[in-house]
Write an enzyme that holds these catalytic residues in place. Structure first.
Site, PDB file in Angstrom:
ATOM      1  CB  SER A  41      -0.921   0.025   1.228  1.00 14.71           C
ATOM      2  OG  SER A  41      -1.601   1.261   1.320  1.00 14.71           O
ATOM      3  CB  ILE A  44       1.916   1.238   4.619  1.00 18.20           C
ATOM      4  CG1 ILE A  44       0.463   0.949   5.026  1.00 18.20           C
ATOM      5  CG2 ILE A  44       2.881   0.781   5.707  1.00 18.20           C
ATOM      6  CD1 ILE A  44       0.157  -0.518   5.164  1.00 18.20           C
ATOM      7  CB  VAL A  49      17.039   5.051   7.608  1.00 16.64           C
ATOM      8  CG1 VAL A  49      15.963   6.046   7.954  1.00 16.64           C
ATOM      9  CG2 VAL A  49      16.834   3.751   8.375  1.00 16.64           C
ATOM     10  CB  ALA A  52      25.776   1.725   4.115  1.00 12.89           C
ATOM     11  CE  LYS A  80      30.107   0.349   3.701  1.00 14.83           C
ATOM     12  NZ  LYS A  80      28.872  -0.123   4.371  1.00 14.83           N
ATOM     13  N   PRO A  98      37.828  -2.400   6.802  1.00  9.15           N
ATOM     14  CG  PRO A  98      39.942  -3.270   6.264  1.00  9.15           C
ATOM     15  CD  PRO A  98      39.060  -2.899   7.443  1.00  9.15           C
ATOM     16  CG  LEU A 335      13.016  -3.721   8.823  1.00  6.91           C
ATOM     17  CD1 LEU A 335      12.423  -2.324   8.788  1.00  6.91           C
ATOM     18  CD2 LEU A 335      14.325  -3.729   9.587  1.00  6.91           C
ATOM     19  CB  THR A 346      24.188  -6.410   8.986  1.00  6.11           C
ATOM     20  OG1 THR A 346      23.536  -5.772  10.102  1.00  6.11           O
ATOM     21  CG2 THR A 346      25.679  -6.470   9.244  1.00  6.11           C
ATOM     22  CB  ILE A 348      20.673  -4.660   2.268  1.00  2.99           C
ATOM     23  CG1 ILE A 348      19.734  -3.440   2.219  1.00  2.99           C
ATOM     24  CG2 ILE A 348      20.738  -5.324   0.907  1.00  2.99           C
ATOM     25  CD1 ILE A 348      20.127  -2.376   1.217  1.00  2.99           C
TER      26      ILE A 348
END
Length: 518
Positions: A41, A44, A49, A52, A80, A98, A335, A346, A348
């Site tokens: 939807s 929602i 955020v 990275a 990165k 690194p 989530l 971590t 993703i």
């Protein structure tokens, strides 16, 4: 036999988790056997955020056949090489974790053991960071692709991306829909279960009823299916990971974006800085027991590089994960399965682990129980190992300037982490394991970066001429500096690749856990 194949998979929720799942399933499953529907939807919002990543995202994209130049353009991504941690061990300290190695092993003994022994012997060879090419390159603002020649010093590192997560989700939506995924706009009003406790159907606000054999919960912190409906309990880890709030705000970007993320510790939490092509992503992660929302945002504002581009976005969370990620005929991804804050990028990666394991253990009715048990065991292990690495950052500190850091420094930690820390303190030994995202160089980076120094050296190094080893180390340091001198700037590399119609990039030849040199 295909008669018992899953005929319909329904994904609840879009965002990064939902569309990564949809794209991967569309790529790997036979559309003639299994159709895929995603329900979301626009009313929602998403957390939005996470910007990275870890190097493993390259493997995910390449597996889906995504061209990296197209990806860079679509997501406004930058390269990165690692994450810089400032003020974590002590105020004024800084080190980079690194995506690459420190030096090279000698006779199968880790390089950091020789580095420590040589310094104890009075030799001047430089800091451990001088022997990591991605650290030297990051500090110089340089970036180039790793070499294919494994003997080259330019083959000792990998890379990831800073990206716009909302644009990545949209990019994957287009990918998935082009491969047959059906998107339904709507809100779920009711979840109906069968007598055996499985989810039978979803009822939407427009009176639609959606039935499937497998439901994937990508509904975010709400965890509509796994948490709310199936009542899978939540394992709360906030006693170790005390931060429970974040505020995010983008600002005007830098014409020369740095090829690394910044994580800057404050007296009540820490601040992230993530450079994209078009802006800088900023945020403050903090513990509400020690600071108010207004105070946290005021501190973040002081440290912005440019004018804010949006209103602040406040997010509340609790560190932990569901006791089971797969319950009945429902699998949680993202989530809805758990959250461990963005400190080491971590989120993703854990989505990627969940999707990969789901494909490896994709259910058929007669095997569902054993597959489900293995999936849950693997996901619990993945969450726990990330958890311990994150706790290490907070616990391995000498800071005593605030209640927050006093708590983190003195708190009891999980037994397995305490065991790992003890072994490194005593002998510089890094516990190895097959299934886990953070390998030996990652642990060495945080241990030494936050002043955990072994009290003794590995006895195997005593058989070597340490003065001769020191000479080799100084030569290696010069090789690294010379290699970095020849590298283009991060901005130049980025500009070149973004403007390619189709790029040629090094293959991400690592599996889900192990990281290769590229």
């Amino acid at each position: 036999m295909v008669d018992d194949a899953i005929r319909h998979v329904v994904i609840v929720g879009g965002g990064t988790a939902g569309w990564m799942t949809a794209a991967a399933l569309a790529n790997f499953l036979n559309p003639e056997l299994t159709r895929i529907t995603l329900i979301e939807s626009e009313q929602i919002g998403t957390v939005g955020v996470g910007e990275a990543t870890l190097p493993h995202i390259r493997y995910f994209n390449q597996t889906l056949g995504i061209d990296e130049s197209e990806f860079l353009r679509a997501t406004n991504a930058t390269y990165k090489l690692g994450i810089e941690f400032s003020n974590w061990g002590k105020l004024g300290d800084a080190y980079i974790h690194p995506f690459g190695d420190y030096g090279v092993p000698i006779a199968n003994v880790p390089f950091h053991q020789f580095w420590r022994a040589v310094r104890n012997n009075g030799e001047i060879v430089g800091s451990i960071s001088d022997f990591s090419l991605p650290v030297v390159a990051a500090n110089a603002g340089k970036f180039d692709f790793p070499a294919s020649d494994e003997q080259s010093i330019l083959a000792t590192y990998g890379y990831a991306f800073h990206l716009d997560a909302s644009r990545y989700a949209q990019f994957l939506r287009e990918y998935a829909e082009a491969r047959g995924v059906t998107r339904i706009e709507g809100k779920i009003e009711n979840i109906v279960t069968a007598p055996n406790g499985e989810i039978a159907k979803l009822e939407l606000g427009d009176s639609q009823q959606i039935e499937a054999e497998l439901y994937i919960d990508c509904s975010g912190f709400r965890s509509l299916l796994l948490g709310n409906k199936l009542q899978v309990p939540f394992n709360d880890w906030s006693e170790w990971l005390r931060c429970d709030r974040a505020v995010a705000v983008p600002c005007v970007g830098d014409e020369k974006p740095l090829p690394f993320t910044r994580a800057i510790a404050h007296e009540f939490g820490w601040q992230w800085r993530i450079p994209l092509q078009h802006r800088i992503g900023n945020g403050m992660v903090y513990c509400s027991d020690f600071v108010s929302d207004d105070e946290a945002f005021a501190r973040l504002q002081v440290h912005l590089d440019g004018e804010p581009l949006a209103e602040p976005n406040f997010v509340g969370f609790k560190a932990g994960h569901r006791a089971r990620s797969w319950e009945k005929n429902c699998v949680a991804v993202g989530l809805s399965a758990g959250f461990l804050e963005p400190l080491e990028s971590t989120s993703i990666y854990l989505i990627q682990v969940a999707i990969t394991k789901l494909l490896e253990l994709f259910p058929r009715p007669e095997l569902a129980a054993s597959l489900r048990d293995e999936y849950n065991a693997q996901m619990t292990l993945a969450f726990e190992r990330v958890r311990d690495f994150l706790i290490l950052h907070y616990h391995a500190t000498q800071r005593n300037d605030s209640e927050f850091w006093n708590y983190c420094r003195t708190m009891p930690v999980p037994d397995e982490l305490a065991h790992k820390m003890s072994l490194f303190k005593q002998r510089g030994y890094v516990v190895q394991y097959d299934d886990g995202v953070f390998l030996e160089p990652s642990w060495v980076a945080v241990y030494l970066g936050q002043n955990i120094v072994p009290t003794s050296v590995d006895p195997r190094v005593e058989n070597f001429n340490l003065s001769g080893v020191a000479t080799q180390m100084r030569a290696l340091r010069e090789r690294i500096c010379s290699a970095v001198d020849t590298m283009p700037t991060h901005g130049d590399s980025l500009h070149k690749q973004v403007n390619l119609k189709k790029g040629t990039f090094p293959k991400a030849s690592f599996n889900l856990y192990g990281r290769s040199n590229t």
